[in-house]
Every structure is written in structure tokens, then in C-alpha cells.
Design an enzyme around this catalytic site. Structure first.
Site, PDB file in Angstrom:
ATOM      1  N   GLY A  12      -0.256 -15.807  -6.207  1.00  0.00           N
ATOM      2  CA  GLY A  12      -0.376 -16.876  -7.199  1.00  0.00           C
ATOM      3  C   GLY A  12       0.926 -17.339  -7.821  1.00  0.00           C
ATOM      4  N   SER A  13       2.027 -17.218  -7.084  1.00  0.00           N
ATOM      5  CA  SER A  13       3.281 -17.696  -7.689  1.00  0.00           C
ATOM      6  C   SER A  13       3.293 -19.218  -7.791  1.00  0.00           C
ATOM      7  CB  SER A  13       4.504 -17.170  -6.937  1.00  0.00           C
ATOM      8  OG  SER A  13       4.568 -17.701  -5.642  1.00  0.00           O
ATOM      9  N   ASN A  14       2.674 -19.890  -6.821  1.00  0.00           N
ATOM     10  CA  ASN A  14       2.568 -21.352  -6.945  1.00  0.00           C
ATOM     11  C   ASN A  14       1.628 -21.735  -8.074  1.00  0.00           C
ATOM     12  OD1 ASN A  14       3.970 -23.150  -4.805  1.00  0.00           O
ATOM     13  ND2 ASN A  14       3.322 -21.327  -3.670  1.00  0.00           N
ATOM     14  N   LEU A  87     -12.085 -21.573   3.610  1.00  0.00           N
ATOM     15  CA  LEU A  87     -12.371 -22.972   3.899  1.00  0.00           C
ATOM     16  C   LEU A  87     -13.284 -23.521   2.791  1.00  0.00           C
ATOM     17  CD1 LEU A  87     -11.626 -24.722   6.368  1.00  0.00           C
ATOM     18  CD2 LEU A  87     -13.840 -24.100   7.349  1.00  0.00           C
ATOM     19  N   VAL A  88     -12.946 -24.685   2.282  1.00  0.00           N
ATOM     20  CA  VAL A  88     -13.753 -25.254   1.182  1.00  0.00           C
ATOM     21  C   VAL A  88     -15.031 -25.886   1.767  1.00  0.00           C
ATOM     22  CG1 VAL A  88     -13.767 -26.934  -0.704  1.00  0.00           C
ATOM     23  CG2 VAL A  88     -11.674 -25.659  -0.177  1.00  0.00           C
ATOM     24  N   ASN A 102      -4.019 -29.303  -0.977  1.00  0.00           N
ATOM     25  CA  ASN A 102      -3.566 -27.974  -0.571  1.00  0.00           C
ATOM     26  C   ASN A 102      -2.075 -28.052  -0.249  1.00  0.00           C
ATOM     27  OD1 ASN A 102      -3.778 -25.232   0.432  1.00  0.00           O
ATOM     28  ND2 ASN A 102      -3.704 -26.083   2.504  1.00  0.00           N
ATOM     29  N   HIS A 104       0.683 -26.293   2.373  1.00  0.00           N
ATOM     30  CA  HIS A 104       0.816 -25.456   3.571  1.00  0.00           C
ATOM     31  C   HIS A 104       2.300 -25.193   3.821  1.00  0.00           C
ATOM     32  CE1 HIS A 104      -0.527 -23.665   7.302  1.00  0.00           C
ATOM     33  NE2 HIS A 104       0.527 -24.224   7.877  1.00  0.00           N
TER      34      HIS A 104
HETATM   35  C1  GRF Z   1       2.296 -20.396  -0.227  1.00  0.00           C
HETATM   36  O1  GRF Z   1       3.369 -20.255   0.646  1.00  0.00           O
HETATM   37  C2  GRF Z   1       1.455 -21.580   0.146  1.00  0.00           C
HETATM   38  O2  GRF Z   1       2.119 -22.542   0.880  1.00  0.00           O
HETATM   39  C3  GRF Z   1       0.386 -21.006   1.027  1.00  0.00           C
HETATM   40  O3  GRF Z   1       0.170 -19.707   0.567  1.00  0.00           O
HETATM   41  C4  GRF Z   1       1.334 -19.232  -0.108  1.00  0.00           C
HETATM   42  C5  GRF Z   1       0.867 -18.718  -1.438  1.00  0.00           C
HETATM   43  O4  GRF Z   1       1.873 -18.033  -2.132  1.00  0.00           O
HETATM   44  N1  GRF Z   1      -0.767 -21.861   1.079  1.00  0.00           N
HETATM   45  P1  GRF Z   1       1.667 -17.707  -3.672  1.00  0.00           P
HETATM   46  O5  GRF Z   1       0.335 -16.967  -3.796  1.00  0.00           O
HETATM   47  O6  GRF Z   1       1.636 -19.002  -4.401  1.00  0.00           O
HETATM   48  O7  GRF Z   1       2.806 -16.841  -4.080  1.00  0.00           O
END
Ligand code: GRF
Length: 188
Positions: A12-14, A87-88, A102, A104
Site C-alpha cells: 500500500g505504498s501507492n 479482478l473487479v 488502475n 500497472h
Molecule cells: C505497484 O507497483 C503497482 O503498480 C502495482 O502493484 C504495486 C503495488 O505496490 N499495481 P504498493 O502496494 O503500492 O507498494
């Protein structure tokens, strides 16, 4: 005020980066994090910013309408998938047409599809000796990584870079661009 939910399955860093970015935004309110994984680190991360997390299981997501109902009850306008592994289902895609995005960690259509996530992507990119890789932000449809592309950004790979080093570059690109792209979608 636009109400946004973030789905994440792991670190969950993003998700954290997005929550932090929109914390003071007066047009976008991140109301919930949703996860399929009760052990996900994203839960603690969201809690630091007082964003509640809802955990759901496979049945509640696919067979019952629990997740869809929560999204409707909470009047969610927009859904962000940030490292979400499932998958949603069609019923959510239909209800939120072109409102689910999303990220990727590659330049789709390359290195996408089922099983292509996280380090598997960076390993494949490294093994193929690609000279560049990047990120793709796209709308979500009923297939893995196939919805309309909104934004891509590439980064050079220097000879012999390993998957860990590629992952680091990709994360930096994600942190810099994902929140800004989401913000622009709201502005339109
Ligand atoms: C990210 O690299 C994103 O592109 C992919 O999964 C990864 C999630 O990383 N869909 P984090 O959980 O946000 O650290």
C-alpha cells in the site's frame, strides 16, 4: 466533494502516497480503503491518516453484493486500484463505468495480464533485457490490464539492472505521477 475509495491488497505504498496527496484537497475525499487481505500493510498506513479500511472476502466481492453495496451506500464517485490483486467483477465495472482506474508497473500492453504483477513484471522486464520500462494508468474493464490507457511514462533501464533496481525506479515514477493523473481526471 468527490468521494473516492482506494483498493489495495498488500504493502500500500501507492495508496498511502495518494491519501497523503489528497489530504488537504477540497474537491476529493478519500473515504475508505478496501482490501481483500486482512494482513495487508495498507491497513496500518491508512489508519495513520484516519482513513478506515474495509476488509472483504471472495464471496462478498464476487457472489454477494457487499462491496458494491458499500460503494453505493457511501456514495463513492471514483475508485482507484493501487496494488489490488483481484479482478473487479462486472457489476462494479458497469456501475462505475470509466470511474475505476488502475496503475500497472510496465508499459502496457507489454508485461500485462494474469500473473503479471509486482516483482514478476520487473523480473520479466529484466530477463528480456528491455532498454526501457515504465508505468501505465488505465481504466479498468473486465479483463486484467486491458482497459483504455489514460497515461504512460517510461524510464530507461541501464545494462544489467536487476528487478529490485527496476522496481525502485518504477515506484518513484508511480509516486510522482499517479496522484497527479487522478487529480486531472477530476478536473475534467
Ligand atoms: C505497484 O507497483 C503497482 O503498480 C502495482 O502493484 C504495486 C503495488 O505496490 N499495481 P504498493 O502496494 O503500492 O507498494
Amino acid at each position: 466533494m468527490n468521494r473516492m475509495a482506494v483498493f489495495a491488497s498488500g504493502n500500500g505504498s501507492n495508496a498511502e502516497n495518494i491519501i497523503r496527496y489528497f489530504k488537504t484537497n477540497t474537491h476529493v475525499n478519500i473515504t475508505h480503503v478496501l482490501t481483500n487481505n486482512p494482513e495487508a500493510k495498507v491497513i496500518e498506513k491508512a489508519a495513520k491518516y484516519d482513513v478506515p479500511t474495509i476488509v472483504f472476502n471472495r464471496n462478498e466481492f464476487y457472489k454477494e453484493d457487499k462491496v458494491l453495496n458499500i460503494l453505493l451506500e457511501e456514495q463513492i464517485d471514483f475508485i482507484v486500484l493501487a496494488g489490488f490483486m483481484w479482478l473487479v467483477p462486472q457489476k462494479i465495472i458497469q456501475q462505475f463505468f470509466q470511474k475505476v482506474v488502475n496503475i500497472h508497473p510496465a508499459l502496457l500492453p507489454k508485461y500485462g495480464g494474469k500473473g503479471m504483477y509486482g516483482d514478476f513484471v520487473h523480473k520479466a522486464v529484466s530477463e528480456a533485457q528491455e532498454t526501457e520500462t515504465g508505468i501505465t494508468i488505465h481504466y479498468v474493464n473486465e479483463k486484467y490490464d486491458e482497459g483504455d490507457i489514460i497515461f504512460q511514462k517510461s524510464v530507461k533501464i541501464v545494462g544489467g539492472e536487476d528487478p529490485a533496481s527496476i522496481a525502485q525506479k518504477i515506484h518513484a515514477l508511480e509516486y510522482e505521477n499517479f496522484p497527479k493523473v487522478i487529480e486531472k481526471l477530476f478536473a475534467n
